[in-house]
Design a protein around this motif. Structure first.
Motif, PDB file in Angstrom:
ATOM      1  N   THR A 271       0.851  -1.193   0.000  1.00 46.54           N
ATOM      2  CA  THR A 271       0.000   0.000   0.000  1.00 46.54           C
ATOM      3  C   THR A 271       0.883   1.238   0.000  1.00 46.54           C
ATOM      4  N   ILE A 272       0.507   2.227  -0.797  1.00 46.73           N
ATOM      5  CA  ILE A 272       1.263   3.476  -0.873  1.00 46.73           C
ATOM      6  C   ILE A 272       0.427   4.608  -0.287  1.00 46.73           C
ATOM      7  N   ALA A 277      -1.978   9.791   3.891  1.00 45.02           N
ATOM      8  CA  ALA A 277      -3.287   9.408   3.368  1.00 45.02           C
ATOM      9  C   ALA A 277      -3.099   8.716   2.021  1.00 45.02           C
ATOM     10  N   ALA A 278      -4.170   8.105   1.525  1.00 49.23           N
ATOM     11  CA  ALA A 278      -4.096   7.431   0.239  1.00 49.23           C
ATOM     12  C   ALA A 278      -3.662   8.408  -0.847  1.00 49.23           C
ATOM     13  N   CYS A 279      -2.726   8.005  -1.671  1.00 50.95           N
ATOM     14  CA  CYS A 279      -2.260   8.867  -2.759  1.00 50.95           C
ATOM     15  C   CYS A 279      -3.369   9.073  -3.784  1.00 50.95           C
ATOM     16  N   SER A 286       2.364  21.563  -2.463  1.00 50.24           N
ATOM     17  CA  SER A 286       3.373  21.390  -1.428  1.00 50.24           C
ATOM     18  C   SER A 286       4.748  21.409  -2.066  1.00 50.24           C
ATOM     19  N   SER A 287       5.726  21.788  -1.272  1.00 49.53           N
ATOM     20  CA  SER A 287       7.095  21.735  -1.773  1.00 49.53           C
ATOM     21  C   SER A 287       7.679  20.341  -1.616  1.00 49.53           C
ATOM     22  N   SER A 288       6.991  19.477  -0.848  1.00 50.03           N
ATOM     23  CA  SER A 288       7.481  18.117  -0.613  1.00 50.03           C
ATOM     24  C   SER A 288       6.333  17.231  -0.179  1.00 50.03           C
ATOM     25  N   VAL A 289       6.287  16.012  -0.746  1.00 45.85           N
ATOM     26  CA  VAL A 289       5.278  15.024  -0.367  1.00 45.85           C
ATOM     27  C   VAL A 289       5.995  13.814   0.223  1.00 45.85           C
ATOM     28  N   ALA A 290       5.570  13.399   1.414  1.00 52.46           N
ATOM     29  CA  ALA A 290       6.157  12.229   2.066  1.00 52.46           C
ATOM     30  C   ALA A 290       5.444  10.974   1.575  1.00 52.46           C
ATOM     31  N   VAL A 291       6.200  10.048   1.003  1.00 52.86           N
ATOM     32  CA  VAL A 291       5.642   8.818   0.447  1.00 52.86           C
ATOM     33  C   VAL A 291       6.004   7.647   1.358  1.00 52.86           C
ATOM     34  N   ASP A 292       4.992   6.854   1.703  1.00 51.88           N
ATOM     35  CA  ASP A 292       5.183   5.726   2.616  1.00 51.88           C
ATOM     36  C   ASP A 292       4.692   4.450   1.952  1.00 51.88           C
ATOM     37  N   SER A 332       9.026  16.980  -6.662  1.00 49.04           N
ATOM     38  CA  SER A 332       8.495  17.255  -8.000  1.00 49.04           C
ATOM     39  C   SER A 332       7.696  16.038  -8.444  1.00 49.04           C
ATOM     40  N   THR A 333       7.002  16.178  -9.539  1.00 45.17           N
ATOM     41  CA  THR A 333       6.148  15.096 -10.027  1.00 45.17           C
ATOM     42  C   THR A 333       6.984  13.876 -10.417  1.00 45.17           C
ATOM     43  N   LYS A 334       6.590  12.729  -9.894  1.00 46.73           N
ATOM     44  CA  LYS A 334       7.287  11.478 -10.182  1.00 46.73           C
ATOM     45  C   LYS A 334       6.275  10.354 -10.318  1.00 46.73           C
ATOM     46  N   THR A 335       6.697   9.285 -11.034  1.00 47.91           N
ATOM     47  CA  THR A 335       5.926   8.052 -11.074  1.00 47.91           C
ATOM     48  C   THR A 335       6.664   7.022 -10.236  1.00 47.91           C
ATOM     49  N   VAL A 336       6.032   6.589  -9.160  1.00 45.77           N
ATOM     50  CA  VAL A 336       6.627   5.605  -8.271  1.00 45.77           C
ATOM     51  C   VAL A 336       6.133   4.220  -8.692  1.00 45.77           C
ATOM     52  N   LYS A 337       7.072   3.321  -8.979  1.00 44.93           N
ATOM     53  CA  LYS A 337       6.730   1.927  -9.264  1.00 44.93           C
ATOM     54  C   LYS A 337       7.333   1.069  -8.163  1.00 44.93           C
ATOM     55  N   TYR A 338       6.565   0.093  -7.686  1.00 46.57           N
ATOM     56  CA  TYR A 338       6.992  -0.626  -6.490  1.00 46.57           C
ATOM     57  C   TYR A 338       6.407  -2.034  -6.446  1.00 46.57           C
TER      58      TYR A 338
END
Length: 452
Positions: A271-272, A277-279, A286-292, A332-338
């Motif tokens: 789960t990302i 909260a749910a992406c 925001s200047s930064s987003v924390a991804v968990d 910045s905008t990114k595509t996270v693959k996991y």
């Protein structure tokens, strides 16, 4: 009297000799030939009628990620036609990856995801697998079994030109279900006599399982040296067909092994979350987003690792993949693959989440008129502004105001307003306020003197 006894003895010897002479034919009732075809090669589509006309079926090992990727490979409709003709569809990894040259996690993804792709196409859960390049080790065997297969074919360890002291055939049941042995793969230099010998040597030595492997079946070297002549292939099938009377039969790998393998254990689920909260696909102001990233396993297995990339590449194979150790920040905008892997080697199918981040306010500038310009009340004041957004979301609108009074909201460039009314004599502070799609705001003032 002695003459008659001698005749009887000679007859007995002759009968015994005859019985001995037909022994190989009797033994042939224990001989099974399997025709396997590797790599989902395009020429395999043409051999389906060749098999059908002789009442035979084969096992076709498919690299699902390569299907239809070029003229070299079968398309999904062609593979469905092969399956509809009664042939078996088996796995061969996603990309024809040698399982001994990659990590266990990568090997598991290649094998399990390939099998999942075949199931998603509507084929019966594949039970049969073939090692790319016929190469395997203990880890590869464990991975294949863990993904739900009941057999895995290699090549070699059966008597042939390269091994004059090997067994004459694979045993039934096999010596090792996850290392099925077979003669060398058919090549352009392989003769009909050689193919026949692979079968007759089994027949004359107690029978067994002759697992034959082919690549391209073509006359134009479609798979290089591993191409096999269609004419020789058809002649071999005719020869095999004639041996049915003495008990030599053709079966698929699945038929010999008895069907499907065990159901694969459930892979872990990751789960990302973004800022707790749910992406979402909405822009993050925001200047930064924390991804968990958090992984769980329904089977109770411990999570071995979570791997991810932020450049859009495949984390299973990419050199930029990172092992997750805790929340990471995106500016910045990114595509996270996991994906995640459990300690039993089960691998989750790769997931993808685009996270759009724009914490940069747009730039806005008045290009007309000049600051502190003077206009008569009756004159038209051309308000013109430019705006750019480097944060990525883009400029949504520019609003012109005279003090607190809105003059115009403009949503497309060039941003302008011809101010020709509602002006009063005096000093006016006009503002141009730019707002980007993410919601970032920038205002710039302009002083205008209005006289009679």
């Amino acid at each position: 009297m002695r003459h008659r006894f001698a005749v009887q003895l000679a007859a007995l010897v002759l009968v015994a000799g005859s019985l001995f002479a037909i022994q190989p034919a009797a033994a042939a009732t224990n001989t099974v030939v399997t025709l396997t075809f590797d790599d989902g090669q395009a020429s395999h589509a043409a051999i389906v009628p060749t098999l059908q006309s002789r009442g035979m079926r084969g096992t076709f090992y498919i690299n699902s990620a390569l299907v239809g990727s070029s003229a070299y490979y079968l398309t999904w409709p062609q593979i469905h036609t092969i399956a509809d003709a009664g042939n078996e569809i088996g796995g061969h990894t996603l990309n024809h990856v040698n399982l001994t040259s990659v990590s266990r996690a990568n090997a598991t993804a290649q094998v399990c995801n390939d099998r999942s792709n075949l199931i998603a196409q509507g084929f019966p859960a594949p039970a049969s697998f073939a090692y790319p390049e016929a190469d395997y080790n203990s880890t590869a065997k464990q991975v294949v079994q863990g993904c739900g297969y009941s057999s895995a074919r290699t090549v070699g360890d059966i008597r042939g030109p390269d091994c004059d002291d090997c067994d004459y055939a694979e045993s039934i049941p096999p010596q090792d279900a996850f290392a099925l042995r077979g003669p060398d793969s058919a090549e352009s230099s392989t003769t009909l006599a050689t193919m026949q010998k692979y079968v007759t040597q089994a027949e004359t030595h107690g029978g067994g399982w002759v697992v034959l492997s082919f690549h391209g079946i073509c006359s134009n070297s479609c798979t290089g040296d591993s191409s096999f002549s269609p004419t020789t292939f058809a002649a071999f099938l005719d020869w095999l067909k004639a041996r049915e009377g003495s008990g030599t039969v053709v079966k698929t790998v699945g038929e010999v092994m008895g069907g499907g393998g065990p159901a694969p254990a459930s892979p872990p689920v990751t789960t990302i979350k973004c800022n707790g909260a749910a992406c979402t696909t909405a822009w993050y102001l925001s200047s930064s987003v924390a991804v968990d990233l958090t992984a769980t396993d329904a089977d109770g297995s411990a999570i071995a690792s979570i791997r991810y990339t932020t450049d859009g590449s495949n984390p299973v194979t990419s050199a930029t993949a990172v092992t997750y150790t805790g929340p990471f920040a995106l500016t910045s905008t990114k595509t996270v693959k996991y994906y995640s892997t459990d300690v039993d080697g089960h691998v989750e199918a790769t997931k993808s989440q685009q996270i759009r981040v724009d914490g940069v306010a747009p730039a806005v500038t008045f290009t007309s008129p000049a600051n502190n310009s003077t206009y008569q009340r009756s004159a038209t004041v051309p308000l013109v502004a430019t705006s750019t957004d480097t944060g990525g979301s883009g400029v949504a609108k520019v609003v012109f105001k005279d003090g607190t009074t809105t003059l115009k909201t403009d949503t497309s460039s060039p941003y302008n307003y011809n101010w020709s009314s509602t002006k009063s004599v005096g000093v006016h502070t006009v503002t141009a306020t730019a707002t980007d799609v993410a919601g970032n705001v920038t205002s710039v003032p302009l002083t205008i003197n209005i006289i009679r």
